[in-house]
Design a protein around this motif. Sequence first.
Motif, PDB file in Angstrom:
ATOM      1  N   MET A   1       0.837  -1.195   0.000  1.00 44.27           N
ATOM      2  CA  MET A   1       0.000   0.000   0.000  1.00 44.27           C
ATOM      3  C   MET A   1       0.878   1.253   0.000  1.00 44.27           C
ATOM      4  O   MET A   1       1.828   1.350   0.777  1.00 44.27           O
ATOM      5  CB  MET A   1      -0.893   0.004   1.241  1.00 44.27           C
ATOM      6  CG  MET A   1      -1.796   1.224   1.356  1.00 44.27           C
ATOM      7  SD  MET A   1      -2.818   1.209   2.839  1.00 44.27           S
ATOM      8  CE  MET A   1      -1.590   1.189   4.115  1.00 44.27           C
ATOM      9  N   LEU A   2       0.543   2.189  -0.864  1.00 46.52           N
ATOM     10  CA  LEU A   2       1.264   3.448  -0.935  1.00 46.52           C
ATOM     11  C   LEU A   2       0.902   4.300   0.278  1.00 46.52           C
ATOM     12  O   LEU A   2      -0.273   4.524   0.577  1.00 46.52           O
ATOM     13  CB  LEU A   2       0.886   4.187  -2.229  1.00 46.52           C
ATOM     14  CG  LEU A   2       1.573   5.522  -2.496  1.00 46.52           C
ATOM     15  CD1 LEU A   2       3.040   5.305  -2.863  1.00 46.52           C
ATOM     16  CD2 LEU A   2       0.858   6.279  -3.614  1.00 46.52           C
ATOM     17  N   ALA A 104      -6.079  -0.852   1.646  1.00 41.95           N
ATOM     18  CA  ALA A 104      -6.592   0.218   0.782  1.00 41.95           C
ATOM     19  C   ALA A 104      -5.583   0.427  -0.346  1.00 41.95           C
ATOM     20  O   ALA A 104      -4.442  -0.008  -0.241  1.00 41.95           O
ATOM     21  CB  ALA A 104      -6.763   1.511   1.584  1.00 41.95           C
ATOM     22  N   PRO A 105      -6.000   1.055  -1.455  1.00 46.43           N
ATOM     23  CA  PRO A 105      -5.059   1.323  -2.546  1.00 46.43           C
ATOM     24  C   PRO A 105      -3.893   2.185  -2.054  1.00 46.43           C
ATOM     25  O   PRO A 105      -2.749   1.971  -2.402  1.00 46.43           O
ATOM     26  CB  PRO A 105      -5.887   2.082  -3.578  1.00 46.43           C
ATOM     27  CG  PRO A 105      -7.310   1.881  -3.207  1.00 46.43           C
ATOM     28  CD  PRO A 105      -7.349   1.568  -1.750  1.00 46.43           C
ATOM     29  N   VAL A 123       6.786   7.051   5.457  1.00 44.44           N
ATOM     30  CA  VAL A 123       5.907   7.170   4.282  1.00 44.44           C
ATOM     31  C   VAL A 123       6.699   7.009   2.987  1.00 44.44           C
ATOM     32  O   VAL A 123       7.924   7.106   2.967  1.00 44.44           O
ATOM     33  CB  VAL A 123       5.159   8.526   4.290  1.00 44.44           C
ATOM     34  CG1 VAL A 123       4.255   8.623   5.514  1.00 44.44           C
ATOM     35  CG2 VAL A 123       6.132   9.709   4.254  1.00 44.44           C
ATOM     36  N   ASP A 124       5.948   6.759   1.885  1.00 46.28           N
ATOM     37  CA  ASP A 124       6.564   6.563   0.566  1.00 46.28           C
ATOM     38  C   ASP A 124       6.661   7.864  -0.234  1.00 46.28           C
ATOM     39  O   ASP A 124       7.554   8.026  -1.060  1.00 46.28           O
ATOM     40  CB  ASP A 124       5.738   5.555  -0.248  1.00 46.28           C
ATOM     41  CG  ASP A 124       5.585   4.234   0.477  1.00 46.28           C
ATOM     42  OD1 ASP A 124       6.614   3.662   0.868  1.00 46.28           O
ATOM     43  OD2 ASP A 124       4.434   3.789   0.675  1.00 46.28           O
ATOM     44  N   ARG A 125       5.690   8.745  -0.022  1.00 47.29           N
ATOM     45  CA  ARG A 125       5.677  10.041  -0.715  1.00 47.29           C
ATOM     46  C   ARG A 125       5.294  11.117   0.282  1.00 47.29           C
ATOM     47  O   ARG A 125       4.608  10.848   1.270  1.00 47.29           O
ATOM     48  CB  ARG A 125       4.628  10.055  -1.850  1.00 47.29           C
ATOM     49  CG  ARG A 125       5.044   9.336  -3.098  1.00 47.29           C
ATOM     50  CD  ARG A 125       3.968   9.437  -4.171  1.00 47.29           C
ATOM     51  NE  ARG A 125       3.991  10.699  -4.893  1.00 47.29           N
ATOM     52  CZ  ARG A 125       4.780  10.945  -5.937  1.00 47.29           C
ATOM     53  NH1 ARG A 125       5.614  10.020  -6.375  1.00 47.29           N
ATOM     54  NH2 ARG A 125       4.732  12.110  -6.565  1.00 47.29           N
ATOM     55  N   TYR A 192      -2.221   8.881  -7.188  1.00 46.60           N
ATOM     56  CA  TYR A 192      -1.856   7.869  -6.193  1.00 46.60           C
ATOM     57  C   TYR A 192      -2.454   6.501  -6.531  1.00 46.60           C
ATOM     58  O   TYR A 192      -1.827   5.475  -6.303  1.00 46.60           O
ATOM     59  CB  TYR A 192      -2.281   8.312  -4.789  1.00 46.60           C
ATOM     60  CG  TYR A 192      -1.600   9.577  -4.318  1.00 46.60           C
ATOM     61  CD1 TYR A 192      -0.314   9.910  -4.754  1.00 46.60           C
ATOM     62  CD2 TYR A 192      -2.229  10.455  -3.431  1.00 46.60           C
ATOM     63  CE1 TYR A 192       0.314  11.080  -4.334  1.00 46.60           C
ATOM     64  CE2 TYR A 192      -1.605  11.615  -3.005  1.00 46.60           C
ATOM     65  CZ  TYR A 192      -0.338  11.928  -3.458  1.00 46.60           C
ATOM     66  OH  TYR A 192       0.283  13.076  -3.030  1.00 46.60           O
ATOM     67  N   LEU A 193      -3.653   6.518  -7.108  1.00 45.44           N
ATOM     68  CA  LEU A 193      -4.255   5.252  -7.559  1.00 45.44           C
ATOM     69  C   LEU A 193      -3.398   4.632  -8.664  1.00 45.44           C
ATOM     70  O   LEU A 193      -3.160   3.428  -8.677  1.00 45.44           O
ATOM     71  CB  LEU A 193      -5.682   5.472  -8.064  1.00 45.44           C
ATOM     72  CG  LEU A 193      -6.749   5.767  -6.991  1.00 45.44           C
ATOM     73  CD1 LEU A 193      -8.082   6.053  -7.672  1.00 45.44           C
ATOM     74  CD2 LEU A 193      -6.891   4.606  -6.019  1.00 45.44           C
TER      75      LEU A 193
END
Length: 200
Positions: A1-2, A104-105, A123-125, A192-193
């Motif tokens: 998950m992002l 979640a996506p 976090v990733d972003r 993000y999706l």
Amino acid sequence: MLKVGLTGGIGCGKSTVAKIFADFNIPVLDADEIAHRLVEPGQPALVQIRQEFGADILNPDGLLNRKKLRERVFSDLGQKQKLESILHPLIFKALQTELEQLTAPYCIVSIPLLFETGMAHLVDRILVIDCPVEMQIERVKTRDKIAVERIQSIIDSQVSRATRKAKADDLIDNSGADYRLAEQVKKLHNLYLSLRDFRD
């Protein structure tokens, strides 16, 4: 998950942006909400705060006197660091636990002091909400009814606007109309999706 870290200076509109993401059925984890839960009566963090700051930091009903604590830590760097050493590890642990339970996506992790607390690696972003300092001051003055000098001292205690923008993967300009804010969030939601699909 992002995992997208949402941050920005006081009064920049982080809560408003988080709510728009939540309207897209995206989970939002909020470090401030977790911090509030951690200092409820019976929680170990409140016991530690009472030991460090004295019994007068509590109201007669046993609840934390947030106003008194806020005044004490903003006027004394040592006291501020003492409070952070109690709360930040617990907030970090709670965020990690909640993240592990999500499906979640992507999700939004709202951490106002993302850079100051060294939590960016969680976090990733990084999504930064930005607006001019004058606008921050006006919004907080209207919302919280506190003196301009106090607002400025809070802004000064946070990383600079330029630093936040330099470290952002994504930037939302929240100096205009509400509909522009919603449009920017919708674009990022779609991004993000698509990034999630790419990661899969």
